[in-house]
Design an enzyme around this catalytic site. Structure first.
Site, PDB file in Angstrom:
ATOM      1  N   SER A 196       0.654  -1.260  -0.317  1.00  0.00           N
ATOM      2  CA  SER A 196       0.085   0.320   0.255  1.00  0.00           C
ATOM      3  C   SER A 196       0.838   1.409   0.090  1.00  0.00           C
ATOM      4  O   SER A 196       1.879   1.498   0.598  1.00  0.00           O
ATOM      5  CB  SER A 196      -1.293  -0.160   1.040  1.00  0.00           C
ATOM      6  OG  SER A 196      -1.975   0.978   0.902  1.00  0.00           O
ATOM      7  N   CYS A 319      -6.464   0.668  12.835  1.00  0.00           N
ATOM      8  CA  CYS A 319      -7.592  -0.085  11.788  1.00  0.00           C
ATOM      9  C   CYS A 319      -9.100  -0.633  13.384  1.00  0.00           C
ATOM     10  O   CYS A 319     -10.152  -1.105  12.926  1.00  0.00           O
ATOM     11  CB  CYS A 319      -7.992  -1.711  11.120  1.00  0.00           C
ATOM     12  SG  CYS A 319      -6.560  -0.940   9.721  1.00  0.00           S
TER      13      CYS A 319
END
Length: 379
Positions: A196, A319
């Protein structure tokens, strides 16, 4: 007002100014659709292909599929392989990112079998347990390159060798590790790797699923046009891809050496605090990761007091940071709930300065002492 000290680079990083400059060219001037046949479309396609090649070479991959980020890449790898096979057994670990764990749990509900390997006190899987877990119907092994919370590096090359010998697809979530560790997909027998851009000073909203030298059967999850080798439909994010590639070009060995120096200085300094425990392996860890548990205090309280000093840290993965439950990673390495809840993650970047490191080392011991003085758990 004093400057904010940002020490949460495991969650996301500042976008490099050069990356923004390159991206803006494709936002404002070269904004064609890469699937269009006219001049501006082909200009965009050339930029997309060049970005793809830069990232492909960095990983020594065969093919690069652009996605919206690490979570989508993990889903495409795991669900894509599972749906292409139709049935079978998957092996992963108990300390994976939620993008892997939740995906495997969803597949269990659909009839796939999943084995979750345990880890040792440092967060490393046992290769013998992996070998024992492999069955005749095992279709995929998914083990992260390095853990996002405690920074521990897994024996990826050895896992790749085991999977190749058994003709099993090997996927690794390399989101935290990419550019901080050398990753050669061919040499390490990695079939699929997720990365990412926003973890390495690139833009948010763009990731990659890299495919190794073997032709792995993957069923696409997004139907539509024939984009991304017919594996991921949707108009390509050309500015994002170009920005990702530029961020990769800007990474260097000197950055890693500098982060490692500051990491070690933080570990040595924080270790002097009474009842401070380093989480993760001391040497086999990411160059930018520091994670400690402190007996008798809450991690959220530590983070709050640090924030009052304009120091940004985290208690684990972004997260799951809104959860009041202890980190599944810290539980997996054997910490009890009380100590696990007293964890702090500090993650560095190439922009981190020694002055900022010194500020953390000055403030943190005072904060721990103050919180322990207020805590009934410490009395």
């Amino acid at each position: 007002m004093s400057k904010i000290i940002y020490m949460d680079n495991g969650a996301t990083t500042k976008v490099d100014e050069q990356v923004v400059k390159v991206m803006n060219e494709y936002h404002l001037n070269k904004y064609g659709n890469a699937s269009s046949m006219h001049l501006m479309g082909q200009e965009a396609k050339e930029a997309l292909d060049n970005a793809r090649e830069i990232i492909r070479k960095k990983l020594n991959a065969k093919k690069i599929i652009f996605t919206s980020g690490g979570s989508e890449s993990d889903n495409l790898a795991i669900k894509g392989v599972a749906y292409a096979a139709g049935k079978g057994h998957i092996i992963t670990s108990k300390i994976e990112h939620p993008a892997v764990l939740r995906t495997c749990e969803a597949l269990e509900k659909e009839g796939f079998n999943v084995t979750y390997l345990g880890v040792d006190k440092d967060g490393i899987i046992d290769l013998n347990e992996l070998k024992k877990a492999i069955r005749k119907d095992t279709i995929l092994v998914s083990i992260m390159t390095a853990n996002n919370e405690i920074g521990t590096i897994e024996p990826i090359e050895e896992i790749g060798k085991i999977c190749r010998e058994k003709n099993i697809v090997f996927h690794t979530d390399a989101v935290q590790a990419f550019t901080k560790l050398p990753i050669d997909m061919k040499r390490m027998n990695i079939d699929l790797a997720s990365i990412s851009a926003h973890k390495l000073h690139g833009p948010k909203g763009v990731g990659v699923l890299a495919i190794g030298e073997r032709d792995v059967k993957i069923k696409r999850l997004i139907d539509g046009g024939g984009h991304e080798f017919k594996l991921r439909a949707g108009t390509e994010n050309v500015p994002g891809a170009v920005g990702f590639a530029e961020a990769v070009k800007l990474t260097g060995e000197k950055d890693s050496e500098r982060m490692k120096k500051f990491r070690d200085k933080l570990i040595d300094g924080i270790s002097k605090i009474p009842d401070a425990k380093l989480n993760g392996h001391r040497e086999k860890r990411l160059v930018n990761n520091v994670n400690f548990a402190f007996k008798g205090v809450e991690g959220e309280a530590i983070g709050g007091y640090l924030y009052n000093k304009r120091i940004c840290t985290s208690t684990g993965s972004a997260c799951s940071s809104l959860s009041l439950e202890p980190s599944h990673v810290l539980v997996a390495i054997g910490l009890d709930k009380g100590i696990a809840n007293g964890s702090l993650r500090i993650t560095l970047s190439r922009y981190t300065t020694e002055e900022e490191v010194n500020s953390v080392l000055e403030e943190l011991p005072k904060i721990i002492k103050k919180l322990r003085g207020m805590s009934p758990l410490w009395r």
